[in-house]
Design an enzyme around this catalytic site. Sequence first.
Site: not given
Ligand SMILES: NC(=O)c1ccc[n+]([C@@H]2O[C@H](COP(=O)([O-])OP(=O)(O)OC[C@H]3O[C@@H](n4cnc5c(N)ncnc54)[C@H](O)[C@@H]3O)[C@@H](O)[C@H]2O)c1
Length: 256
Positions: A160
Amino acid sequence: MVDSDGLLRGKVVLITGASSGIGAAAARVFAGEGAAVVLAARREARLAALVAELTDKGHPASAVLCDVTRAEDARRAVAHALRHHGRLDGAFNNAGRGGDLTPLHEMDDDVYDAILDTNVRGLWNCLRAEIAAMLPTGGGAIVNNSSVGGLVAIPTAAPYVASKHAVVGFTRAAADEYAGRGVRVNAVAPGSTLSEITADWYARNPGLQDRIHASVPQGRTAAPEEVAEAAAWLLSDRSSYVTGTVLPVDGGYVNR
Ligand SMILES: NC(=O)c1ccc[n+]([C@@H]2O[C@H](COP(=O)([O-])OP(=O)(O)OC[C@H]3O[C@@H](n4cnc5c(N)ncnc54)[C@H](O)[C@@H]3O)[C@@H](O)[C@H]2O)c1
């Protein structure tokens, strides 16, 4: 979320991974700021419910099924935006996945493949389709969702961390390459943000939430809307001289 006169008024903005978490919050924030939003993700029922919620409030919104690991899906999502809304002004490349908190030497290839395929190849697929659509209309703005793990190491998440550093690399490379042709490319780097995944992590790992909060100067988990607000500004014309930057939205974590 506060409806305002419209930071993104009149803009057509694509959001990947829009069915939950930060992506769904971005759909609500961007729509509230006047954008027509194109929601791209894999979960059809969730997308339909979010489109209905937004259109009921009078916001232009549509959905397209898209697995970002497939180049043809990324192209189809962009083509959908052009067909239904006439142009593409902005894109929030938010789709991503994490992994379980496992030491590097104990991780299997399938974990590496799933994370790198989504977070790196997925971004590569989206960037190419989006930039190609923006160039003929004079440009646009792109925001990629990295992580604090794209700037510093975070424990037991090596693929990651590597993938989110690659998001930063793509952001800088694309910003440099297209700055002269009207396309700005930036990234946000969220710290721990409330989503179904973090809620599940906290539930399965007693004490984890307290440990994370102890490491964050603001001492809490972000609301997904707080990340979406930063992305909205980077997508708007208010950030017209900002490109190639990575904006931590992390309660002060990386600057300790
Ligand atoms: N939540 C946290 O603490 C955090 C921190 C830093 C970065 N992020 C980043 O934020 C982004 C959103 O994450 P989140 O926290 O909202 O979690 P989440 O799991 O709710 O959102 C991720 C989204 O990406 C979608 N997704 C995954 N693989 C996919 C694919 N192959 N095609 C299309 N869609 C796909 C999932 O279905 C989901 O809707 C991600 O890139 C994550 O790495 C999250």
